[in-house]
Design a protein around this motif. Structure first.
Motif, PDB file in Angstrom:
ATOM      1  N   VAL A  46      16.584  19.915  -5.718  1.00 40.94           N
ATOM      2  CA  VAL A  46      15.853  18.668  -5.459  1.00 40.94           C
ATOM      3  C   VAL A  46      15.799  17.803  -6.710  1.00 40.94           C
ATOM      4  N   ASP A  47      15.680  18.433  -7.893  1.00 44.08           N
ATOM      5  CA  ASP A  47      15.700  17.676  -9.146  1.00 44.08           C
ATOM      6  C   ASP A  47      17.053  16.981  -9.311  1.00 44.08           C
ATOM      7  N   VAL A  48      18.116  17.746  -9.101  1.00 45.33           N
ATOM      8  CA  VAL A  48      19.473  17.220  -9.282  1.00 45.33           C
ATOM      9  C   VAL A  48      19.730  16.057  -8.320  1.00 45.33           C
ATOM     10  N   ASN A  49      19.397  16.222  -7.052  1.00 46.64           N
ATOM     11  CA  ASN A  49      19.625  15.155  -6.068  1.00 46.64           C
ATOM     12  C   ASN A  49      18.802  13.906  -6.390  1.00 46.64           C
ATOM     13  N   PHE A  50      17.577  14.116  -6.846  1.00 46.00           N
ATOM     14  CA  PHE A  50      16.698  13.014  -7.221  1.00 46.00           C
ATOM     15  C   PHE A  50      17.305  12.226  -8.380  1.00 46.00           C
ATOM     16  N   ILE A  51      17.736  12.928  -9.421  1.00 44.53           N
ATOM     17  CA  ILE A  51      18.258  12.272 -10.620  1.00 44.53           C
ATOM     18  C   ILE A  51      19.633  11.665 -10.366  1.00 44.53           C
ATOM     19  N   LYS A  52      20.435  12.318  -9.516  1.00 47.79           N
ATOM     20  CA  LYS A  52      21.761  11.779  -9.188  1.00 47.79           C
ATOM     21  C   LYS A  52      21.666  10.370  -8.607  1.00 47.79           C
TER      22      LYS A  52
ATOM     23  N   LEU B 294       5.565   7.782 -14.468  1.00 46.06           N
ATOM     24  CA  LEU B 294       5.204   8.426 -13.208  1.00 46.06           C
ATOM     25  C   LEU B 294       5.076   9.932 -13.380  1.00 46.06           C
ATOM     26  N   LEU B 295       4.044  10.496 -12.772  1.00 42.20           N
ATOM     27  CA  LEU B 295       3.944  11.936 -12.559  1.00 42.20           C
ATOM     28  C   LEU B 295       4.194  12.123 -11.073  1.00 42.20           C
ATOM     29  N   THR B 296       5.295  12.773 -10.733  1.00 39.71           N
ATOM     30  CA  THR B 296       5.674  12.836  -9.329  1.00 39.71           C
ATOM     31  C   THR B 296       6.554  14.044  -9.028  1.00 39.71           C
ATOM     32  N   ALA B 297       6.503  14.463  -7.795  1.00 39.86           N
ATOM     33  CA  ALA B 297       7.518  15.377  -7.286  1.00 39.86           C
ATOM     34  C   ALA B 297       8.824  14.580  -7.181  1.00 39.86           C
ATOM     35  N   PRO B 298       9.959  15.247  -7.076  1.00 38.34           N
ATOM     36  CA  PRO B 298      11.221  14.507  -6.934  1.00 38.34           C
ATOM     37  C   PRO B 298      11.319  13.862  -5.554  1.00 38.34           C
ATOM     38  N   ASP B 299      10.584  12.770  -5.376  1.00 38.61           N
ATOM     39  CA  ASP B 299      10.454  12.093  -4.090  1.00 38.61           C
ATOM     40  C   ASP B 299      11.023  10.678  -4.196  1.00 38.61           C
TER      41      ASP B 299
ATOM     42  N   MET C 220       4.497  20.472  -7.006  1.00 41.03           N
ATOM     43  CA  MET C 220       4.048  19.632  -5.900  1.00 41.03           C
ATOM     44  C   MET C 220       4.982  19.775  -4.710  1.00 41.03           C
ATOM     45  N   LEU C 221       4.420  19.584  -3.536  1.00 36.24           N
ATOM     46  CA  LEU C 221       5.238  19.607  -2.326  1.00 36.24           C
ATOM     47  C   LEU C 221       6.125  18.375  -2.320  1.00 36.24           C
ATOM     48  N   PHE C 222       7.316  18.520  -1.804  1.00 37.99           N
ATOM     49  CA  PHE C 222       8.207  17.376  -1.720  1.00 37.99           C
ATOM     50  C   PHE C 222       8.782  17.298  -0.319  1.00 37.99           C
ATOM     51  N   LYS C 223       9.226  16.099   0.034  1.00 31.51           N
ATOM     52  CA  LYS C 223       9.805  15.880   1.354  1.00 31.51           C
ATOM     53  C   LYS C 223      11.306  16.092   1.300  1.00 31.51           C
ATOM     54  N   LYS C 224      11.928  15.990   2.427  1.00 34.24           N
ATOM     55  CA  LYS C 224      13.385  16.063   2.467  1.00 34.24           C
ATOM     56  C   LYS C 224      13.962  14.901   1.672  1.00 34.24           C
ATOM     57  N   ASP C 225      15.167  15.087   1.174  1.00 33.09           N
ATOM     58  CA  ASP C 225      15.815  14.026   0.403  1.00 33.09           C
ATOM     59  C   ASP C 225      15.865  12.744   1.231  1.00 33.09           C
ATOM     60  N   VAL C 226      15.561  11.634   0.571  1.00 32.09           N
ATOM     61  CA  VAL C 226      15.580  10.332   1.220  1.00 32.09           C
ATOM     62  C   VAL C 226      16.794   9.570   0.729  1.00 32.09           C
ATOM     63  N   LYS C 227      17.526   8.968   1.645  1.00 32.82           N
ATOM     64  CA  LYS C 227      18.664   8.148   1.252  1.00 32.82           C
ATOM     65  C   LYS C 227      18.198   6.700   1.209  1.00 32.82           C
ATOM     66  N   CYS C 228      18.383   6.071   0.060  1.00 33.91           N
ATOM     67  CA  CYS C 228      17.983   4.676  -0.108  1.00 33.91           C
ATOM     68  C   CYS C 228      19.254   3.831  -0.137  1.00 33.91           C
TER      69      CYS C 228
ATOM     70  N   HIS D 162       0.834  -1.197   0.000  1.00 31.25           N
ATOM     71  CA  HIS D 162       0.000   0.000   0.000  1.00 31.25           C
ATOM     72  C   HIS D 162       0.868   1.246   0.000  1.00 31.25           C
ATOM     73  N   PHE D 163       0.438   2.236  -0.771  1.00 29.47           N
ATOM     74  CA  PHE D 163       1.048   3.564  -0.752  1.00 29.47           C
ATOM     75  C   PHE D 163      -0.048   4.530  -0.351  1.00 29.47           C
ATOM     76  N   GLU D 164       0.125   5.209   0.763  1.00 28.93           N
ATOM     77  CA  GLU D 164      -0.835   6.216   1.198  1.00 28.93           C
ATOM     78  C   GLU D 164      -0.131   7.548   1.291  1.00 28.93           C
ATOM     79  N   LYS D 165      -0.600   8.495   0.469  1.00 29.09           N
ATOM     80  CA  LYS D 165       0.024   9.816   0.395  1.00 29.09           C
ATOM     81  C   LYS D 165       1.520   9.679   0.162  1.00 29.09           C
ATOM     82  N   MET D 166       1.888   8.800  -0.764  1.00 31.15           N
ATOM     83  CA  MET D 166       3.262   8.581  -1.215  1.00 31.15           C
ATOM     84  C   MET D 166       4.118   7.840  -0.200  1.00 31.15           C
TER      85      MET D 166
END
Length: 200
Positions: A116-122, A54-59, A84-92, A33-37
């Motif tokens: 945020v775009d750069v960090n997401f794509i990196k 996907l249509l998404t914020a850089p999340d 869109m609102l985005f959260k802090k960068d997530v480290k996976c 389940h994904f609830e509110k991302m």
């Protein structure tokens, strides 16, 4: 508004192509389940899905959560929603099968070179081990060699996980983000509905 929309995919063993956006408040893929991302359920993989749009914020949390559920994605199309609102960068830190073995093509639309775009794509540049081609559609009047070289530096292309990967930048002169799906071919389930080259 889609505040009450819930999408459930309980069983779809032959699903090859999937598109979704993080405006949907609740998405269920089998038992995940994904609830509110945010992922709130256990992981059961849908291995048949090869093409994901996907249509998404850089999340990263939302996208990597989906890729854990869809581990065999080969083509990933992301239309970044910069409003869109985005959260802090997530480290996976956990390995993703998709990035290690399957993901060959990534297309990012509406790239705006924000931090945020750069960090997401990196994340994909530095972790997608078998990617062959990454394309960026940018809203710029000029997409010259100097600007592209600057983007290569920002995105750490020299440190990319897939040494053979090709990076391509394309200027988009329209004011609005491109539609991801090509309606002319949406009826043909054998085709990739996100691939613009099929519409030429």
């Amino acid at each position: 508004m889609c505040s009450g929309r819930v999408i459930r995919i309980i069983r779809a063993p032959r699903t090859r192509t999937l598109a979704c956006d993080d405006h949907i408040p609740k998405l269920q893929l089998r038992t995940r389940h994904f609830e509110k991302m945010v992922v709130v359920g256990p992981s059961y993989a849908m291995r048949s899905v090869k093409v994901l749009g996907l249509l998404t914020a850089p999340d990263l949390g939302f996208v990597t959560g989906l890729l854990k559920c869809l581990p065999c994605v080969e083509k990933l199309y992301i239309l970044l929603d910069t409003w869109m609102l985005f959260k802090k960068d997530v480290k996976c830190s956990a390995p993703l099968e998709c990035l290690d073995w399957h993901l060959k093509k990534v297309k990012i639309m509406n790239y705006d070179e924000k931090r945020v775009d750069v960090n997401f794509i990196k994340f994909f540049v530095l972790n997608a081990r078998v990617v062959e081609y990454m394309k960026f559609v940018v809203h710029r009047e000029k997409c010259g060699a100097k600007w592209i070289a600057g983007q290569h530096e920002k995105l750490q292309v020299n440190d990319r996980a897939s040494k053979g990967a090709v990076f391509d930048f394309e200027a988009d002169f329209s004011r609005l983000p491109n539609s991801m799906v090509h309606m002319e071919h949406i009826h043909d389930l054998a085709m990739d509905p996100f691939d613009r080259s099929l519409c030429m």
